[in-house]
Design an enzyme around this catalytic site. Sequence first.
Site, PDB file in Angstrom:
ATOM      1  N   GLU A 191     -11.019   0.564  -4.400  1.00 29.43           N
ATOM      2  CA  GLU A 191     -10.408   1.068  -3.175  1.00 29.43           C
ATOM      3  C   GLU A 191      -9.084   1.739  -3.520  1.00 29.43           C
ATOM      4  O   GLU A 191      -8.783   1.988  -4.667  1.00 29.43           O
ATOM      5  CB  GLU A 191     -10.188  -0.088  -2.175  1.00 29.43           C
ATOM      6  CG  GLU A 191      -9.274  -1.183  -2.689  1.00 29.43           C
ATOM      7  CD  GLU A 191      -9.106  -2.338  -1.713  1.00 29.43           C
ATOM      8  OE1 GLU A 191      -9.760  -2.345  -0.662  1.00 29.43           O
ATOM      9  OE2 GLU A 191      -8.301  -3.249  -2.024  1.00 29.43           O
TER      10      GLU A 191
ATOM     11  N   ASP B  44       0.835  -1.216   0.000  1.00 29.66           N
ATOM     12  CA  ASP B  44       0.000   0.000   0.000  1.00 29.66           C
ATOM     13  C   ASP B  44       0.863   1.257   0.000  1.00 29.66           C
ATOM     14  O   ASP B  44       0.534   2.259   0.643  1.00 29.66           O
ATOM     15  CB  ASP B  44      -0.926   0.022   1.221  1.00 29.66           C
ATOM     16  CG  ASP B  44      -1.773  -1.243   1.345  1.00 29.66           C
ATOM     17  OD1 ASP B  44      -2.154  -1.792   0.310  1.00 29.66           O
ATOM     18  OD2 ASP B  44      -2.044  -1.662   2.481  1.00 29.66           O
TER      19      ASP B  44
END
Length: 464
Positions: free
Chosen positions: A207, A17
């Site tokens: 997302e 991430d």
Amino acid sequence: MEQIYNPYLPLYEHIPDGEPHVFGDRLYIYGSHDLACGKSFCEDNYAVWSAPVDDLRDWRYEGVSYLRTQDPSNANDIYQLWAPDAAQGKDGRYYLYYCLSGMQEIGVAVSDKPAGPFAFYGHVHYADGRTLTEHFPFDPAVLVDDDGQIYLYYGQVIGGHDPRSGGFSSVVKLADDMLTANEEPRPLVPGEEKAKGTSFEKHPFFEASSIRKDGDRYYFIYSSLLSHELCYATSSRPDGDFTFGGTLISNGDIGYEGRTKPVQRIGNTHGSIVKVKDQWYVFYHRQTGSNQFSRQGCAEPIEIKEDGSIPQVEMTSCGLNGSPLIATGSYPAAIACHLTDRHMPSEATLDENLMKDLAQVTMRQNVTFITNIKDRTKIGYKYFNFMDADIMTIELRGKFFGKILVAHDEEGRQKIAEYEVQVNTSEWDTQILPIKPMSGKHALYFYFKGQGTLDMKGFAFVSA
């Protein structure tokens, strides 16, 4: 000569991430923190790594930056810290935005230094004190625009229209305190249901919100519903009118030059783009282990064209190196950018019974290697600069009887070696084989044919 490869951090480290930001003369990476062979997402506390902008080969561990128990909502240490982002406020301090698993709120921490340590600052809220909870607060991203206005982006859409999310990513303006919402959140990029009939229809928002600006153009980076790809959208505004741009990268190379089958086991991805000096890069993560919970950060150079478009790039083993790796000396097997076998699924899966038997990168006793190598396993590396190496050594263990074909191409037509192999040992054993490579920049592929199962720790190039 110092080199770097993908993943760009040490093989024991798992920072997925990744949100890259240049502060001062260093590039900092903010991300979640998985464990090798972990049992769930983001089991560790946040940690920051950085590299000088003059040398992206030289990454430095900056230490633990934020503990999950620092947030008052997690004093009992029930939740994990999920994907964060960071920005420098008008006051010169650095603000870390994050969410906790299972909590419908966005936390903010602050530090005088970009690497932290960070101290809890508050939860994003309205002027009347209400916590911002609308539209699924998740995967926050933040932009301090050139005019001083601050924008917060977030959201997740699961399986089409999720009533908690509204079916889109969201954007909201923040006050100068970096904490107070000045308005109700507004829709930005649509999820599956709301994307029908729009430019996002084939790549709807899922997302991983991220935001960047280049000149007068804003880039919204996100993970699509396909999960394995980072996409981008562009606009002349930071808070609306975004149009789908394309795919930046897939962690299975799906879509690159028309590819339809993955070159790695695919799974979720999250990342962003960053300009370091005159070069743009995309940061993303790959999957390792026998589940979705041990992800590692990777990066590739990208090109932003004059019209603002960004062509999709392929996964490589050389990543931030700036040039092909040199075909001399030793390399870990785990830097493979192609790892498939005949059982490799063509879609992302959470089925651990399936994944445990696939060829995969794993770690045991602090050693990272590729395991479950069987008949028709293919392991590839891009790219090497071949010069005068005429011998390769390969570190193997297990029980396997058959052949190893070494080639420059994915199909095995440009063969540089073929070797009869018999391995029957639980200890690492070095196999030696002559090679006849072409000079210059080429890929390197290993094809395994035979019976049994192998582990591969590394390989080396030798000149006789």
